[in-house]
Design a protein around this motif. Sequence first.
Motif, mmCIF file in Angstrom:
data_model
loop_
_atom_site.group_PDB
_atom_site.id
_atom_site.type_symbol
_atom_site.label_atom_id
_atom_site.label_comp_id
_atom_site.label_asym_id
_atom_site.label_seq_id
_atom_site.Cartn_x
_atom_site.Cartn_y
_atom_site.Cartn_z
ATOM 1 N N GLY A 4 38.015 10.870 60.549
ATOM 2 C CA GLY A 4 38.177 10.344 59.198
ATOM 3 C C GLY A 4 38.910 11.335 58.311
ATOM 4 O O GLY A 4 39.415 12.362 58.766
ATOM 5 N N LEU A 5 38.956 11.021 57.028
ATOM 6 C CA LEU A 5 39.647 11.885 56.072
ATOM 7 C C LEU A 5 38.870 13.180 55.854
ATOM 8 O O LEU A 5 37.643 13.200 55.935
ATOM 9 C CB LEU A 5 39.812 11.157 54.738
ATOM 10 N N PRO A 6 39.579 14.283 55.537
ATOM 11 C CA PRO A 6 38.885 15.545 55.262
ATOM 12 C C PRO A 6 38.182 15.510 53.913
ATOM 13 O O PRO A 6 38.476 14.654 53.064
ATOM 14 C CB PRO A 6 40.025 16.563 55.241
ATOM 15 N N LEU A 7 37.266 16.441 53.706
ATOM 16 C CA LEU A 7 36.657 16.616 52.396
ATOM 17 C C LEU A 7 37.675 17.252 51.451
ATOM 18 O O LEU A 7 38.619 17.913 51.885
ATOM 19 C CB LEU A 7 35.418 17.514 52.504
ATOM 20 N N ARG A 8 37.461 17.070 50.155
ATOM 21 C CA ARG A 8 38.401 17.605 49.166
ATOM 22 C C ARG A 8 38.575 19.113 49.319
ATOM 23 O O ARG A 8 39.677 19.629 49.214
ATOM 24 C CB ARG A 8 37.892 17.271 47.753
ATOM 25 N N LYS A 9 37.497 19.824 49.605
ATOM 26 C CA LYS A 9 37.557 21.281 49.687
ATOM 27 C C LYS A 9 38.393 21.767 50.870
ATOM 28 O O LYS A 9 38.789 22.936 50.929
ATOM 29 C CB LYS A 9 36.152 21.869 49.779
ATOM 30 N N ASP A 10 38.678 20.859 51.817
ATOM 31 C CA ASP A 10 39.390 21.265 53.026
ATOM 32 C C ASP A 10 40.878 20.929 53.012
ATOM 33 O O ASP A 10 41.587 21.208 53.985
ATOM 34 C CB ASP A 10 38.737 20.601 54.250
ATOM 35 N N VAL A 11 41.364 20.307 51.936
ATOM 36 C CA VAL A 11 42.794 19.982 51.892
ATOM 37 C C VAL A 11 43.573 21.180 51.335
ATOM 38 O O VAL A 11 43.033 21.967 50.544
ATOM 39 C CB VAL A 11 43.071 18.714 51.044
ATOM 40 N N PRO A 12 44.844 21.347 51.748
ATOM 41 C CA PRO A 12 45.642 22.481 51.263
ATOM 42 C C PRO A 12 45.809 22.460 49.740
ATOM 43 O O PRO A 12 46.103 21.405 49.159
ATOM 44 C CB PRO A 12 46.994 22.282 51.955
ATOM 45 N N ASP A 348 49.311 15.300 42.861
ATOM 46 C CA ASP A 348 48.229 15.399 43.841
ATOM 47 C C ASP A 348 48.585 14.528 45.042
ATOM 48 O O ASP A 348 48.483 13.306 45.004
ATOM 49 C CB ASP A 348 46.894 14.948 43.231
ATOM 50 N N PHE A 349 49.045 15.179 46.114
ATOM 51 C CA PHE A 349 49.489 14.481 47.318
ATOM 52 C C PHE A 349 48.365 14.230 48.315
ATOM 53 O O PHE A 349 48.484 13.392 49.196
ATOM 54 C CB PHE A 349 50.539 15.331 48.055
ATOM 55 N N ALA A 350 47.284 14.984 48.224
ATOM 56 C CA ALA A 350 46.282 15.061 49.291
ATOM 57 C C ALA A 350 45.633 13.714 49.603
ATOM 58 O O ALA A 350 45.496 12.848 48.733
ATOM 59 C CB ALA A 350 45.198 16.069 48.909
ATOM 60 N N GLN A 351 45.246 13.564 50.871
ATOM 61 C CA GLN A 351 44.363 12.473 51.278
ATOM 62 C C GLN A 351 43.007 13.089 51.604
ATOM 63 O O GLN A 351 42.928 14.005 52.414
ATOM 64 C CB GLN A 351 44.898 11.764 52.522
ATOM 65 N N ASN A 352 41.970 12.627 50.948
ATOM 66 C CA ASN A 352 40.631 13.166 51.228
ATOM 67 C C ASN A 352 39.561 12.138 50.921
ATOM 68 O O ASN A 352 39.801 11.150 50.216
ATOM 69 C CB ASN A 352 40.375 14.441 50.409
ATOM 70 N N LYS A 353 38.388 12.361 51.458
ATOM 71 C CA LYS A 353 37.247 11.483 51.195
ATOM 72 C C LYS A 353 36.919 11.504 49.702
ATOM 73 O O LYS A 353 36.971 12.549 49.065
ATOM 74 C CB LYS A 353 36.031 11.949 51.997
ATOM 75 N N GLY A 354 36.581 10.341 49.186
ATOM 76 C CA GLY A 354 36.203 10.260 47.783
ATOM 77 C C GLY A 354 37.358 10.074 46.829
ATOM 78 O O GLY A 354 37.160 9.872 45.634
ATOM 79 N N LYS A 355 38.601 10.147 47.350
ATOM 80 C CA LYS A 355 39.761 9.965 46.479
ATOM 81 C C LYS A 355 40.004 8.481 46.265
ATOM 82 O O LYS A 355 39.853 7.669 47.181
ATOM 83 C CB LYS A 355 40.999 10.622 47.093
ATOM 84 N N ASP A 356 40.393 8.118 45.052
ATOM 85 C CA ASP A 356 40.621 6.723 44.709
ATOM 86 C C ASP A 356 41.855 6.206 45.440
ATOM 87 O O ASP A 356 42.635 6.973 46.008
ATOM 88 C CB ASP A 356 40.800 6.587 43.193
ATOM 89 N N THR A 357 42.034 4.889 45.412
ATOM 90 C CA THR A 357 43.191 4.280 46.056
ATOM 91 C C THR A 357 44.337 4.140 45.066
ATOM 92 O O THR A 357 44.169 4.293 43.858
ATOM 93 C CB THR A 357 42.830 2.889 46.600
ATOM 94 N N GLY A 358 45.507 3.798 45.592
ATOM 95 C CA GLY A 358 46.656 3.532 44.743
ATOM 96 C C GLY A 358 47.361 4.789 44.271
ATOM 97 O O GLY A 358 47.246 5.859 44.872
ATOM 98 N N ALA A 359 48.107 4.625 43.194
ATOM 99 C CA ALA A 359 48.868 5.732 42.611
ATOM 100 C C ALA A 359 48.957 5.504 41.113
ATOM 101 O O ALA A 359 48.940 4.365 40.646
ATOM 102 C CB ALA A 359 50.263 5.806 43.226
ATOM 103 N N TYR A 360 49.002 6.600 40.347
ATOM 104 C CA TYR A 360 49.173 6.466 38.901
ATOM 105 C C TYR A 360 49.763 7.752 38.334
ATOM 106 O O TYR A 360 49.859 8.782 39.022
ATOM 107 C CB TYR A 360 47.852 6.120 38.202
ATOM 108 N N CYS A 361 50.165 7.679 37.083
ATOM 109 C CA CYS A 361 50.654 8.857 36.366
ATOM 110 C C CYS A 361 49.918 8.943 35.038
ATOM 111 O O CYS A 361 49.931 7.989 34.254
ATOM 112 C CB CYS A 361 52.160 8.745 36.125
ATOM 113 N N ALA A 362 49.248 10.066 34.802
ATOM 114 C CA ALA A 362 48.600 10.332 33.513
ATOM 115 C C ALA A 362 49.485 11.309 32.745
ATOM 116 O O ALA A 362 50.012 12.254 33.329
ATOM 117 C CB ALA A 362 47.219 10.927 33.730
ATOM 118 N N SER A 363 49.645 11.087 31.459
ATOM 119 C CA SER A 363 50.580 11.915 30.683
ATOM 120 C C SER A 363 49.952 12.396 29.377
ATOM 121 O O SER A 363 50.277 11.907 28.294
ATOM 122 C CB SER A 363 51.853 11.127 30.389
ATOM 123 N N PRO A 364 49.042 13.375 29.457
ATOM 124 C CA PRO A 364 48.453 13.925 28.230
ATOM 125 C C PRO A 364 49.533 14.525 27.326
ATOM 126 O O PRO A 364 50.376 15.284 27.795
ATOM 127 C CB PRO A 364 47.501 15.012 28.730
#
Length: 602
Positions: A4-12, A348-364
């Motif tokens: 399955g997908l890695p945990l967030r802490k394990d992605v580069p 944020d390119f990573a694929q990991n467990k707990g990450k939401d689906t889709g794609a978006y851009c936030a612009s503070p």
Amino acid sequence: MTQGLPLRKDVPTQETWDLKDLFENDEAFYQTLNQVFQSSKAFKFTYQNQLKDIETVERALKDYEDILIQLDRLYNYPELRVSVDATNEAAQKVNAKLNTMSGKIAGLLSFVDSEILALPEDMLNQLQQQSNYPHFIKQLKDRKPYQLSTEVEQVLATLTPTLRSPFELYGTTKSLDIDFESFEHNGMTYPLDYATFENEYEDNPDAEFRRKSFKAFSDSIRKYQNTTAATYNMQVQQEKIEADMRGYDSVIDYLLQDQEVTRDMFDRQIDVIMSDLAPVMQRYAKLIQRVHGLDKIRFEDLKISIDPSYEPDISIEESKKYIYGALNVLGEDYVKMLESAYDNRWIDFAQNKGKDTGAYCASPYFTHSYVFISWTGKMAETFVLAHELGHAGHFTLAQKHQNLLETEASMYFVEAPSTMNEMLMANYLFNSSDDPKFKRWVIGSILSRTYYHNMVTHLLEAAYQREVYRLVDEGESLTAPLLNKIMLDVYERFFGNAVEMTDGVELTWMRQPHYYMGLYSYTYSAGLTIGTVVSQKIKNEGQPAVDQWLETLKAGGSKSPVELAQIAGVDITTEVPLKATIKYISELVEELEILTDQIEAG
């Protein structure tokens, strides 16, 4: 069993975004949140019951804007934290704290609109002419007939976190509670979750695998349909209550108010696509069936590539060549923004467990854009990335040239810069090779990634939404069986007998958070209509059309969507741009058929 997908802490780390430009850490967030709360109390003490002359209003709006810039920063940080890992307890705590405080802050600031609208009409007109925020004042004036008393507006503002609860509940159910069961294929067991299904399995070239994964996915989400329907019903009933309180004729009229769009423009976008684009996309579906040798084409086959064996893999590093190459037509400053996005970890390119689906851009407004994507290594990801960087380019230019109150364009227009970038990517790729297979792959990508996604998937969501709100206006309450029926009816109307509707199609309404964001879904097709026409103008006219487009982006939210499109040379008050876009899609399908004939003839 496959991994399955890695945990967030394990992605580069280099594949993740860096939020330190927003806040150094969570403690800095909490400190700023408290400061903004104190500033909001001081602002209310200084200005409440004082907004009686133009000079005071203008001074108040400047101080108001300063608070909103910090609030915008505060709102983005928890969303960015939670969306990459919904299981992160610290991120959940940050989000919960903001929800607790945001209603209090909104309540403190709510008097601003009320007191400005209480000014005499001649003073309001004078304020609009003299203000540094003229379009903001115009939007306020347009809402005046629907404004409630100061006290009621304050209560509604204070209740904002509660009114957002359905969206929060939907996200919790989707990200944390749904228990997906794995499935077997050719002696292997495959894990399943939202991200893996939508990023990896949904367009798998193996028909049997694709259909098994769709069944397993549908069987899992079906168990939560009643809870999700109840959550969605909460959302639309709240919107109905507020629409009635404010005196709107319908929920749709209420939701279109902030978009500065007429009901005719909304209905036209849905009706013309349902009638004119449907036969074109039915032809496209039949071509997919032919190329893949399918006995019949089912709903779960619609996302597959025209030629999966041809699509090249691509690394994040290699994507730069295509992103820079396609978008450099927009100028040196635009390319510098793109380089910053890569070099300074805006993405944020990573694929990991707990990450939401889709794609978006936030612009503070406080910093710069942040792009959310899950990089699968497929070439089609360049279209997704170009799309999200289109939002980044738009807001970079808008924030540079507009104040915060006039920086955000109408939702009707906001998808135009993103979908326009997809068209520029398509034009760039199409001109890079004469190989029929490559050309077919490019056109197939435009149709499946750009047009099917934005003008079919999201548009059918909009047709579904329109029917939902019609029923809500008539006093109906929503249940899972009713929502299932509406969704299935919409898909059957669009695809007719060309596509078989498998069990699970009716649950498509469960998969989309857009329904909790007002009338958002239809705006993808509206934006792509503008983007298609402008991309063709750039292709045919060159630099003058580019200059017009950059001026449009710089205008941000200082104009209505009709005015923004006019700057770019497009008249969206008529059906002409939409009809031209559908004609262009039809020509792409026809060219795809011709290329397929050539390839099959050898």
